[in-house]
Design a protein around this motif. Structure first.
Motif, PDB file in Angstrom:
ATOM      1  N   ARG A   1       0.856  -1.191   0.000  1.00  0.00           N
ATOM      2  CA  ARG A   1       0.000   0.000   0.000  1.00  0.00           C
ATOM      3  C   ARG A   1       0.893   1.242   0.000  1.00  0.00           C
ATOM      4  N   PRO A   2       0.369   2.378  -0.402  1.00  0.00           N
ATOM      5  CA  PRO A   2       1.132   3.617  -0.251  1.00  0.00           C
ATOM      6  C   PRO A   2       1.368   3.903   1.231  1.00  0.00           C
ATOM      7  N   VAL A   3       2.541   4.407   1.551  1.00  0.00           N
ATOM      8  CA  VAL A   3       2.899   4.655   2.950  1.00  0.00           C
ATOM      9  C   VAL A   3       2.948   6.161   3.197  1.00  0.00           C
ATOM     10  N   LEU A   4       2.185   6.622   4.176  1.00  0.00           N
ATOM     11  CA  LEU A   4       2.118   8.045   4.493  1.00  0.00           C
ATOM     12  C   LEU A   4       3.365   8.480   5.261  1.00  0.00           C
ATOM     13  N   GLN A   5       3.946   9.589   4.817  1.00  0.00           N
ATOM     14  CA  GLN A   5       5.059  10.217   5.502  1.00  0.00           C
ATOM     15  C   GLN A   5       4.797  11.729   5.583  1.00  0.00           C
ATOM     16  N   VAL A   6       5.486  12.385   6.498  1.00  0.00           N
ATOM     17  CA  VAL A   6       5.398  13.839   6.638  1.00  0.00           C
ATOM     18  C   VAL A   6       6.811  14.393   6.599  1.00  0.00           C
ATOM     19  N   ASP A   7       7.066  15.323   5.668  1.00  0.00           N
ATOM     20  CA  ASP A   7       8.417  15.838   5.517  1.00  0.00           C
ATOM     21  C   ASP A   7       8.713  16.894   6.591  1.00  0.00           C
ATOM     22  N   PRO A   8       9.973  17.342   6.684  1.00  0.00           N
ATOM     23  CA  PRO A   8      10.330  18.303   7.741  1.00  0.00           C
ATOM     24  C   PRO A   8       9.530  19.600   7.701  1.00  0.00           C
ATOM     25  N   ALA A   9       8.960  19.941   6.541  1.00  0.00           N
ATOM     26  CA  ALA A   9       8.144  21.158   6.441  1.00  0.00           C
ATOM     27  C   ALA A   9       6.694  20.912   6.846  1.00  0.00           C
ATOM     28  N   GLY A  10       6.373  19.636   7.172  1.00  0.00           N
ATOM     29  CA  GLY A  10       5.014  19.319   7.601  1.00  0.00           C
ATOM     30  C   GLY A  10       4.088  18.904   6.477  1.00  0.00           C
TER      31      GLY A  10
ATOM     32  N   TRP B   1       2.674  10.453   0.058  1.00  0.00           N
ATOM     33  CA  TRP B   1       2.497   9.002   0.051  1.00  0.00           C
ATOM     34  C   TRP B   1       3.618   8.373  -0.768  1.00  0.00           C
ATOM     35  N   VAL B   2       4.375   7.473  -0.129  1.00  0.00           N
ATOM     36  CA  VAL B   2       5.516   6.828  -0.781  1.00  0.00           C
ATOM     37  C   VAL B   2       5.049   5.573  -1.509  1.00  0.00           C
ATOM     38  N   ILE B   3       5.489   5.448  -2.761  1.00  0.00           N
ATOM     39  CA  ILE B   3       5.228   4.262  -3.578  1.00  0.00           C
ATOM     40  C   ILE B   3       6.575   3.766  -4.084  1.00  0.00           C
ATOM     41  N   ALA B   4       6.836   2.457  -3.924  1.00  0.00           N
ATOM     42  CA  ALA B   4       8.168   1.943  -4.217  1.00  0.00           C
ATOM     43  C   ALA B   4       8.180   0.682  -5.074  1.00  0.00           C
ATOM     44  N   GLY B   5       7.032   0.153  -5.467  1.00  0.00           N
ATOM     45  CA  GLY B   5       7.000  -1.025  -6.328  1.00  0.00           C
ATOM     46  C   GLY B   5       7.185  -0.636  -7.788  1.00  0.00           C
ATOM     47  N   HIS B   6       7.870  -1.452  -8.554  1.00  0.00           N
ATOM     48  CA  HIS B   6       8.189  -1.148  -9.943  1.00  0.00           C
ATOM     49  C   HIS B   6       6.929  -0.907 -10.769  1.00  0.00           C
ATOM     50  N   SER B   7       5.992  -1.837 -10.745  1.00  0.00           N
ATOM     51  CA  SER B   7       4.782  -1.679 -11.560  1.00  0.00           C
ATOM     52  C   SER B   7       3.927  -0.519 -11.069  1.00  0.00           C
ATOM     53  N   ASP B   8       3.909  -0.287  -9.753  1.00  0.00           N
ATOM     54  CA  ASP B   8       3.118   0.810  -9.199  1.00  0.00           C
ATOM     55  C   ASP B   8       3.705   2.165  -9.600  1.00  0.00           C
ATOM     56  N   VAL B   9       5.020   2.278  -9.550  1.00  0.00           N
ATOM     57  CA  VAL B   9       5.663   3.535  -9.953  1.00  0.00           C
ATOM     58  C   VAL B   9       5.426   3.793 -11.441  1.00  0.00           C
ATOM     59  N   LEU B  10       5.567   2.749 -12.260  1.00  0.00           N
ATOM     60  CA  LEU B  10       5.288   2.909 -13.690  1.00  0.00           C
ATOM     61  C   LEU B  10       3.857   3.367 -13.927  1.00  0.00           C
ATOM     62  N   GLN B  11       2.919   2.741 -13.247  1.00  0.00           N
ATOM     63  CA  GLN B  11       1.521   3.126 -13.406  1.00  0.00           C
ATOM     64  C   GLN B  11       1.306   4.589 -13.005  1.00  0.00           C
ATOM     65  N   ALA B  12       1.921   4.990 -11.906  1.00  0.00           N
ATOM     66  CA  ALA B  12       1.746   6.353 -11.428  1.00  0.00           C
ATOM     67  C   ALA B  12       2.376   7.372 -12.371  1.00  0.00           C
ATOM     68  N   LEU B  13       3.517   7.019 -12.975  1.00  0.00           N
ATOM     69  CA  LEU B  13       4.194   7.956 -13.865  1.00  0.00           C
ATOM     70  C   LEU B  13       3.378   8.266 -15.112  1.00  0.00           C
ATOM     71  N   ARG B  14       2.461   7.370 -15.476  1.00  0.00           N
ATOM     72  CA  ARG B  14       1.633   7.632 -16.650  1.00  0.00           C
ATOM     73  C   ARG B  14       0.155   7.819 -16.299  1.00  0.00           C
ATOM     74  N   HIS B  15      -0.148   7.960 -15.011  1.00  0.00           N
ATOM     75  CA  HIS B  15      -1.539   8.075 -14.565  1.00  0.00           C
ATOM     76  C   HIS B  15      -2.062   9.479 -14.881  1.00  0.00           C
ATOM     77  N   PRO B  16      -3.201   9.601 -15.561  1.00  0.00           N
ATOM     78  CA  PRO B  16      -3.705  10.926 -15.932  1.00  0.00           C
ATOM     79  C   PRO B  16      -4.150  11.779 -14.750  1.00  0.00           C
ATOM     80  N   ALA B  17      -4.397  11.154 -13.600  1.00  0.00           N
ATOM     81  CA  ALA B  17      -4.850  11.906 -12.432  1.00  0.00           C
ATOM     82  C   ALA B  17      -3.720  12.187 -11.449  1.00  0.00           C
ATOM     83  N   ILE B  18      -2.470  11.985 -11.882  1.00  0.00           N
ATOM     84  CA  ILE B  18      -1.311  12.339 -11.060  1.00  0.00           C
ATOM     85  C   ILE B  18      -0.465  13.314 -11.869  1.00  0.00           C
ATOM     86  N   GLY B  19      -0.337  14.523 -11.362  1.00  0.00           N
ATOM     87  CA  GLY B  19       0.361  15.554 -12.119  1.00  0.00           C
ATOM     88  C   GLY B  19       1.075  16.538 -11.221  1.00  0.00           C
ATOM     89  N   HIS B  20       1.503  17.643 -11.833  1.00  0.00           N
ATOM     90  CA  HIS B  20       2.324  18.632 -11.130  1.00  0.00           C
ATOM     91  C   HIS B  20       1.556  19.889 -10.740  1.00  0.00           C
TER      92      HIS B  20
END
Length: 396
Positions: free
Chosen positions: A31-40, A44-63
């Motif tokens: 599952r995605p793992v929630l983290q909080v950076d030093p700025a608060g 959500w951290v994703i580290a699986g190969h297929s999951d990262v690939l899916q996210a990199l081309r996901h139309p609902a994940i952007g900048h």
């Protein structure tokens, strides 16, 4: 029992020394793992190969999160400081259509064919550096071997005059450091580029600055802040990541004697060394910030709308479901081309061909001409995952 994670575990000093056990646990959690950076900031951290690939081309994940939040909008230029305007126009912070437009203006200079024409010049520069290293006897693997090729090649392509490159190098290091001098360096570089662009308008040259100024003068949707942002990104990314790639290639070889011997026996393995270095310890740990533009089902969980998504290339490239013995540095591995160290999709690294060429040539020349190269410090004294500039003492 579900895996437990500290809320800011990714910033724990032990994890910073070696984050791979953390990413192993993230993958195992399913599952995605929630983290909080030093700025608060939540992410959500994703580290699986297929999951990262899916996210990199996901139309609902952007900048460009400001365009998607309720009531959000992109601020008008006059509402932003110069620094914020430049930052907002960086390719790595844009989604289509602006990303598509700006990338298209420079992509022709970084194709495999365009880059291949540089090989003789890069080879000559590499030979000069290696010859000088032999004379030095003791040297800094970063300053004397890894740094000069990327710095000079990208500066030559873009059109930075030779006499200005040391100053540019200092600006680049300051910008990447994100320290107190980063903002001042960005503004100083912007002012310098204004002057350089003016000179190129008066007397065009065979370089990228001249091409971009011509586009700007024609009114083809390239304004001053976009010009500064685009050139800054090319120069900084074209240097820092490739310096890291070459430096880590050298370090990994010299701390893995069997691999170093195999390369010396067959310097044509240099290309394989580059690919395995990219997989094992690529220049980018987590891709530039992305956000869920709506609620997104991904990697076995749900990421709430407008939260940040941290896609770990380091985690993906050590996924045991994709790579055999993923935590072993092996230049003979047959699955290495599955790595995604340069990203994927529309933000795939523009300079991937150039980085591969520069790194292959340097690694090959080192194996051929510096066969006795060795570390001048105990390997334990090196920071294995955070190799800083000037921290690779070598002897010939």
């Amino acid at each position: 029992m579900a895996a437990q994670f500290g809320v800011s575990e990714l910033w724990d000093p032990a994890v910073r020394r070696d984050p791979h056990p953390f990413y192993d646990r993230v993958r195992a959690a399913g599952r995605p793992v929630l983290q909080v950076d030093p700025a608060g900031t939540r992410f959500w951290v994703i580290a699986g190969h297929s999951d990262v690939l899916q996210a990199l081309r996901h139309p609902a994940i952007g900048h460009e999160i400001q365009r998607h939040c309720p009531g959000g909008r992109r601020p008008a230029p006059h509402e932003l400081s110069e620094l914020a305007r430049i930052e907002s126009r960086q390719l790595i912070n844009l989604d289509p259509p602006d990303h598509t437009r700006l990338r298209g203006l420079v992509s022709g200079g970084f194709t495999a064919r365009a880059v291949a024409r540089l090989e003789p010049w890069i080879s000559q520069l590499a030979d000069q550096l290696v010859a000088r290293a032999r004379q030095l006897g003791r040297l800094d693997g970063i300053a004397d071997l890894a740094d000069p090729v990327p710095v000079n090649v990208i500066a030559e392509l873009v059109g930075i005059p030779e006499q200005d490159r040391s100053q540019f190098r200092a600006w680049s290091a300051a910008i990447v450091s994100a320290g107190n001098g980063s903002s001042a360096a960005t503004l100083a570089f912007g002012a310098y580029l204004d002057e350089l662009a003016a000179r190129r308008r008066a007397v065009p040259a065979d370089d990228l600055i001249s091409e971009l100024v011509t586009i700007e003068d024609r009114g083809d949707q390239l304004d001053r802040d976009e010009l500064v942002a685009l050139v800054q990104l090319l120069l900084v990314a074209g240097q820092e990541t490739t310096v890291d790639l070459i430096g880590n290639g050298i370090r990994l070889l010299l701390t893995h004697p069997a691999q170093w011997q195999a390369l010396r026996d067959d310097p044509l393995l240099a290309a394989a060394v580059v690919e395995e270095t990219l997989r094992f310890r690529g220049p980018v740990e987590i891709v530039p910030p992305r956000f869920a533009l709506q609620d997104v089902e991904l990697a076995g969980g749900r990421i709430p709308a407008y939260d940040r998504v941290a896609l770990s290339l380091w985690g993906a490239n050590r996924d045991p479901g994709v790579f055999d013995r993923p935590h072993v540095f092996d230049i003979h591995r047959t699955d290495v081309r599955k790595h995604i160290a340069f990203g994927h999709g529309i933000h795939f690294c523009l300079g991937a061909h150039l980085a591969r060429l520069e790194s292959r040539i340097m690694i090959e020349r080192i194996a051929q001409q510096l066969p006795d190269l060795r570390l001048a410090v105990d390997p334990a004294d090196l920071d294995g995952f955070r190799l800083h500039h000037d921290q690779l003492p070598l002897a010939v």
